[in-house]
Design a protein around this motif. Structure first.
Motif, short mmCIF file in Angstrom:
data_model
loop_
_atom_site.label_atom_id
_atom_site.label_comp_id
_atom_site.label_asym_id
_atom_site.label_seq_id
_atom_site.Cartn_x
_atom_site.Cartn_y
_atom_site.Cartn_z
N ASP A 56 -48.83 119.20 -100.43
CA ASP A 56 -50.10 118.50 -100.58
C ASP A 56 -50.66 118.18 -99.20
OD1 ASP A 56 -50.37 118.50 -103.28
OD2 ASP A 56 -49.56 116.49 -103.61
N GLU A 57 -51.90 117.70 -99.18
CA GLU A 57 -52.53 117.36 -97.90
C GLU A 57 -51.77 116.25 -97.17
OE1 GLU A 57 -56.63 116.47 -98.43
OE2 GLU A 57 -57.16 118.50 -99.11
N ASP A 58 -51.09 115.39 -97.91
CA ASP A 58 -50.36 114.30 -97.27
C ASP A 58 -49.00 114.75 -96.74
OD1 ASP A 58 -48.86 114.63 -99.55
OD2 ASP A 58 -49.12 112.59 -100.29
N GLY A 59 -48.69 116.03 -96.90
CA GLY A 59 -47.44 116.56 -96.38
C GLY A 59 -46.28 116.51 -97.35
N SER A 60 -46.48 115.98 -98.55
CA SER A 60 -45.42 115.98 -99.55
C SER A 60 -45.35 117.35 -100.23
CB SER A 60 -45.67 114.90 -100.60
OG SER A 60 -46.87 115.16 -101.30
N THR B 64 -49.03 123.60 -88.08
CA THR B 64 -48.88 122.64 -89.18
C THR B 64 -47.39 122.37 -89.41
OG1 THR B 64 -50.90 123.42 -90.26
CG2 THR B 64 -49.34 122.17 -91.61
N HIS C 245 -45.09 119.62 -91.66
CA HIS C 245 -44.94 118.49 -92.57
C HIS C 245 -43.58 117.84 -92.30
CE1 HIS C 245 -48.54 119.76 -94.58
NE2 HIS C 245 -48.02 120.94 -94.84
#
Length: 385
Positions: free
Chosen positions: A138-142, A309, A311
């Motif tokens: 996801d965008e939040d890195g999860s 990128t 995460h």
């Protein structure tokens, strides 16, 4: 006791795969092997066993089996018995034994991609169809569990080869996610083969949950594979174990050794018992240091290589870097090796086509080595501007 993980340990000329593959001007941050000295309790236990001076074929003593039972209870609130444990020379032989024992050619096995090469390759060894369950952040890195994908792939799979914590993304599956996965597997009578080798190395106060620990019923369809090797840096001693609570499955699993999976290294058995019995303080200190390395890595990448990128990994000592936006003339692993003199795992090892622009970085090293490697990587990219 104070443990200093900043002390450099020279690994040249020691037979280290990690440090011998490349020339000495290259910093090796590739294979999942840490550069730290083991816990003193392990060294002492090995020294004591060496004094005996007889090193014949080994069998796991009852004290080791009971220690594994105690460790599962203390760390994961999972009740097993000594008879549930099958000693192995590695987790990789374990999941290949399971695929051979319980599936037949033409059957399907689901895996979470991207995933480290031994899992990626295993289905083809036994003429099985691989079904990929792609992990998308996801965008939040999860890394959320996408129910539709799991349901569709597991519906057609006789087994799930689960990797939790996940290598290379560092995802830790929550209890709720594991319950969903187990429910789907129960619906379709899917065997769960769970590689949990990184189970002790989780961060940010998260808790690892063995999927087999969810309930006795779920445990009956699980082959759980664990080892002290990653957590305590004793991978070269070639010792792991399977936990199989169903006696019939355990016997079938044992029968799949087929003369290929032999007995376990005597020193690995000694080291594993010492690690689980007396190594908690060292492990706690190691996790604190590794989490510091992780945070240092994430901060520098985000500030100085924002095109990459990353995460934040929830576990392991491995980071999964998406270098697609660097627009390099060659694959990132080759660029960083040839230009920066930093050896990273090539993204192609984790999927045949979709991850060529990724690299996996091992931050299980001294902060000094990690800093030097990042300096080189950042400089190599800036030189292209």
């Amino acid at each position: 006791m104070i443990f200093d993980f900043d002390v450099p340990v020279t690994r040249y000329d020691t037979g280290s795969n990690k440090w011998s593959r490349y020339s000495r001007d290259v910093l090796p941050l590739w294979v999942a092997d840490m550069d730290f000295q083991v816990a003193p309790v392990i060294t002492e236990a090995l020294r004591k066993r060496l004094e005996h001076q007889v090193f014949g074929y080994a069998a796991a003593q009852e004290s080791l089996r009971q220690q594994i039972v105690n460790t599962m209870q203390e760390r994961y609130n999972w009740r097993i018995i000594p008879a549930d444990i099958v000693m192995l020379p590695g987790v990789e032989p374990g999941f290949n034994m399971a695929l051979k024992a319980f599936l037949k050619p033409g059957d399907s096995v689901a895996v979470q991609t991207p995933v480290y090469r031994p899992i990626l390759s295993a289905p083809s060894f036994w003429q099985l169809q691989r079904r990929d369950i792609w992990l998308n952040p996801d965008e939040d890195g999860s890394w959320p569990l996408e129910d539709i994908t799991w349901k569709e792939q597991l519906k057609h799979s006789q087994a799930l080869l689960l990797c939790n914590p996940h290598n290379p993304t560092g995802k830790v599956y929550s209890r709720a996610e594991l319950e969903k996965i187990a429910h789907i597997c129960d619906q379709h009578d899917t065997l769960i083969i769970s590689d949990e080798i990184h189970c002790d190395l989780v961060y940010d106060k998260q808790k690892h949950v063995p999927i087999a620990s969810l309930s006795p019923e779920i445990s009956q369809r699980c082959i759980t594979l664990m080892a002290a090797s990653k957590s305590y840096n004793i991978a070269g001693l070639k010792t792991a174990f399977a936990i199989i609570t169903d006696p019939e499955k355990r016997a079938q699993f044992e029968n799949s050794r087929l003369g290929m999976v032999d007995s376990v290294n005597i020193f690995g058995l000694i080291a594993t018992e010492a690690a689980y019995r007396s190594g908690d303080e060292w492990l706690s200190a190691l996790k604190t240091y590794l989490q510091g390395n992780r945070d240092f890595l994430v901060e520098r990448i985000r500030k100085e290589l924002p095109e990459v990128t990353l995460h934040t990994p929830q576990s392991t000592f491995l980071a999964w870097l998406d270098c697609s936006q660097l627009n390099l003339e060659t694959v990132p692993a080759d660029h960083f090796l040839n230009v920066a003199k930093v050896a990273l795992s090539n993204g192609n090892e984790f999927h045949e086509t979709a991850t060529k622009n990724f690299v996996r970085l091992n931050f299980g090293c001294t902060r000094s080595v990690l800093s030097q490697a990042l300096d080189r990587m950042i400089d190599s990219v800036r030189a292209l501007s």
